[in-house]
Design an enzyme around this catalytic site. Sequence first.
Site, mmCIF file in Angstrom:
data_model
loop_
_atom_site.group_PDB
_atom_site.id
_atom_site.type_symbol
_atom_site.label_atom_id
_atom_site.label_comp_id
_atom_site.label_asym_id
_atom_site.label_seq_id
_atom_site.Cartn_x
_atom_site.Cartn_y
_atom_site.Cartn_z
ATOM 1 N N SER A 131 97.163 111.789 81.687
ATOM 2 C CA SER A 131 96.643 111.764 83.063
ATOM 3 C C SER A 131 96.832 110.369 83.645
ATOM 4 C CB SER A 131 95.153 112.085 83.073
ATOM 5 O OG SER A 131 94.920 113.301 82.429
ATOM 6 N N ARG A 162 85.271 108.668 80.241
ATOM 7 C CA ARG A 162 86.530 107.929 79.989
ATOM 8 C C ARG A 162 86.306 106.428 80.113
ATOM 9 N NH1 ARG A 162 86.993 112.595 79.142
ATOM 10 N NH2 ARG A 162 88.662 114.001 79.828
ATOM 11 N N GLU A 209 94.138 105.708 85.402
ATOM 12 C CA GLU A 209 93.407 105.754 84.132
ATOM 13 C C GLU A 209 93.978 104.784 83.092
ATOM 14 O OE1 GLU A 209 91.700 109.493 82.347
ATOM 15 O OE2 GLU A 209 93.169 109.020 80.808
#
Length: 338
Positions: A236, A165, A332
């Site tokens: 998320s 990510r 995130e």
Amino acid sequence: MLEIARDVSLQHLNTFFLPARAEYFACIEQPEQLLLLSEWLDVEQQPLLVLGGGSNLVLADRVPGMVAKIEIKGWQLASEYAGRVRLRVGAGENWHATVERALHEGLYGLENLALIPGTVGAAPVQNIGAYGVEFKDRAHAVQVYDHVERCFKWLLSDECRFGYRDSLFKTGMPNRYIITAVEFDLDREPNPVLDYGGLRQAVPTGEVTPQHVFEAVCRTRRDKLPDPSELGNVGSFFQNPIVGIETHQRLLSEFPNLVSFPEGQGQWKLAAGWLIEQCGLKGVCEGQVGTYARQALVMVNLGGARRKDIVCFAARVQQAVRDKFGVVLVPEPRFYPD
Ligand code: FAD
Ligand code: NAP
């Protein structure tokens, strides 16, 4: 030509539905408009936020400077050799529509990444991933406008520093490049990836086609995740923490049911959603913000939340996880401005 508007609402341009307003706003439909944008930023000395679908952003009420929404379209089969197809797609194309179109045209490899909101141009930024596949697994190169060198260029996948990510565009040099197109390497021959969690059980037994994988992923996601058009969220909210072997051993001895996966080189990935759930924070709300009842890792705007409410609730979740597990959760999505 570049049309610049002032004081523009971004509430319907971010999937958290935060009531943000941009000081300046422009839509970029042609790559050449980036040259004009660059000149304008120099003259006006304003900061820039590049906006895709707004599904990984937590915006403040006032967004200073310029917000440039990337709407560059395009779909082109660049080459085909020995069953491998190089597909070039404009950064402003919708990600899920791209996955769907590729599938319908018999170009395989993106099925596991179905139903991720946002644009093609944002996919390299955090090297989007789901159900065992990451953007980098199918990417050949990324075309960018480079603010420093003031030119367009292609960065090969190896140059993009893709990580879990993460990428050059996210943590390396976040303001240097504007992504204008992406080149994928896709296959004519299906090769379904089914190793992730319950995916194998979610597809029919016997011969599994890319269409089966696509449908299973869409079904699972619709069951488990809130639709941003109905309930504001950015997917998320925290990254899955990566810990070393010692921390992993300590946690396992205290919590034998710990959900974790080997990440290579002695590192382990912890399921952040599980950590939050164990703190009794699944489906819990505080004012206008809460965690989703079916996935604790997703924070939702129950209506009327502002960034400060989200920050406050996120801090409560982080504190609870730190107290119980001694693990730090890192958000995130990007907070803008920082
Ligand atoms: P934005 O939110 O608009 O921007 C995100 C970041 O990218 C910002 O820093 C922005 O400045 C930058 N950016 C955007 N476009 C460009 C460009 N052209 N050039 C340079 N920088 C750019 N993510 C996953 O990885 N896997 C998932 O499975 C997943 N599922 C999700 C499910 C839901 C319900 C939601 C709401 C989100 C999910 N996400 C997931 C997060 C998000 O959808 C992705 O990160 C997506 O790629 C963001 O795209 P966007 O166009 O909305 O980007
Ligand atoms: P899930 O299936 O309940 O799994 C929980 C976590 O366990 C995931 O975060 C996943 O890590 C990990 N995991 C499960 N099986 C694994 C395996 N075989 N190998 C390695 N790791 C495994 O997760 P979910 O919330 O329903 O999401 C499903 C997929 O969609 C996940 O890949 C997730 O990343 C992705 N997703 C991402 C976002 C986002 O905003 N980033 C939002 C929704 C869904 P990984 O996350 O590393 O895969």
